[in-house]
Design a protein around this motif. Sequence first.
Motif, mmCIF file in Angstrom:
data_model
loop_
_atom_site.group_PDB
_atom_site.id
_atom_site.type_symbol
_atom_site.label_atom_id
_atom_site.label_comp_id
_atom_site.label_asym_id
_atom_site.label_seq_id
_atom_site.Cartn_x
_atom_site.Cartn_y
_atom_site.Cartn_z
ATOM 1 N N GLN A 87 0.834 -1.212 0.000
ATOM 2 C CA GLN A 87 0.000 0.000 0.000
ATOM 3 C C GLN A 87 0.862 1.252 0.000
ATOM 4 O O GLN A 87 0.481 2.266 -0.544
ATOM 5 C CB GLN A 87 -0.988 -0.007 1.159
ATOM 6 N N SER A 88 2.032 1.196 0.624
ATOM 7 C CA SER A 88 2.988 2.301 0.491
ATOM 8 C C SER A 88 3.798 1.939 -0.743
ATOM 9 O O SER A 88 4.384 0.872 -0.802
ATOM 10 C CB SER A 88 3.887 2.373 1.710
ATOM 11 N N TYR A 89 3.766 2.796 -1.741
ATOM 12 C CA TYR A 89 4.199 2.380 -3.081
ATOM 13 C C TYR A 89 5.678 2.030 -3.143
ATOM 14 O O TYR A 89 6.116 1.288 -3.984
ATOM 15 C CB TYR A 89 3.858 3.478 -4.088
ATOM 16 N N ASN A 168 -4.573 3.335 0.693
ATOM 17 C CA ASN A 168 -4.213 4.745 0.873
ATOM 18 C C ASN A 168 -4.941 5.703 -0.061
ATOM 19 O O ASN A 168 -4.695 6.893 -0.040
ATOM 20 C CB ASN A 168 -2.707 4.937 0.665
#
Length: 371
Positions: A87-89, A168
Amino acid sequence: MAELSVTDLTKRFDAGPAALDAVSATVQAGEFVALLGPSGCGKTTLLRLIAGFERPSAGRITLGGDVMADATRFVAPEDRGIGIVFQSYALWPHMSVAGNVAYPLEVRGVPRAARAARVAEALALTGLTELAGRMPAQLSGGQRQRVALARCLVFEPRAMLLDEPLANLDLSLRAAMQDVFAQFHRRTGATMLYVTHDQAEALALADRVAVMERGRIRQFAAPELLYREPADCFVAGFVGEGAVVSARPTGAATPEGCIVEVLGQRIAARARSRSPSHVSIRPEDIRLGDDGPLRGQVTGATYLGGRFRLTLDVAGETLVAFAAQRAHPGEAVGLSIEAPWAFEDPQPVLGPDFGGPDIGGAHRTGRALRA
Ligand SMILES: Nc1ncnc2c1ncn2[C@@H]1O[C@H](COP(=O)(O)OP(=O)(O)O)[C@@H](O)[C@H]1O
Ligand SMILES: [Mg+2]
């Protein structure tokens, strides 16, 4: 693309209950599977074990028939050929979009010419061709997630793992990105394991959904089967709308199932079990009408566009029904329950009112679920 399989996979971090408890499941080659469950149920742990970021306490992981991890073998993450999207790229901020996407190929020593062709293809597949020269800071959240996806698929992984990749993003972008993932899966035929705690996302995207709770898979089935034929109280309450109400078997069988006693009425239920303990009553199973044998009181009404969603108090249970006309709280209605799904829950998760441990209102029987 390869078949991904885990057998009796267990992970313990400390002396408490196992984060992952003897999980067995197979994702077919090219299948899109969603892993759905509440926070802390072990989804990320399962993904990290498959990726090779953690070692199993017990059990086996195979990819395309090759053992990735078991009691004696452990293949390093970079040698598994698995692509991962978080989800955090996790993009490189100092590299352009094309640079980020090319990076996994550079690391693997792919020659420059071949690299360019594959990067162009990955950018085209994710709709990023026009943004190839941009830096990550110049992109929206959805565009960044597409770069992460392109960077993952460019090295043609044997399987892809995605851990809440849309968590996100705001709601409208999430819907658009769901289409991107669905298209991406159709075009690549990738084996995909997609973690989410959002049931709508899981039901919309996946060929099959594995519903997890406290380190175990409760049910692994196609979305429509999870909804229509939940295996236990947890799945019935966690997936879709409706109520889970205790039922008493009467011993009478019908071609579709059996007759159960629910809310003081004998009702023909769909069932496989001979001695069901509960029924899952979906809004579709409720027919409103004054000729119905049950009486209820409207406790809430919301307009959904085209129809109303009513909550009803029926003999102390909260049911959810759909209605063509508006109804007002306090109003009395007649209803019948038609062919709900009856099942036997060996270990129903009961709330404190039922003498069991309180593990959260959403899991209790006899309460409105997802109201
Ligand atoms: N590195 C770790 N050390 C100790 N406990 C952990 C660690 N990682 C996860 N856990 C525990 O394992 C359980 C499952 O966590 P996780 O797999 O992250 O759940 P999910 O992704 O479904 O929210 C939780 O109880 C969590 O606290
Ligand atoms: Mg997680």
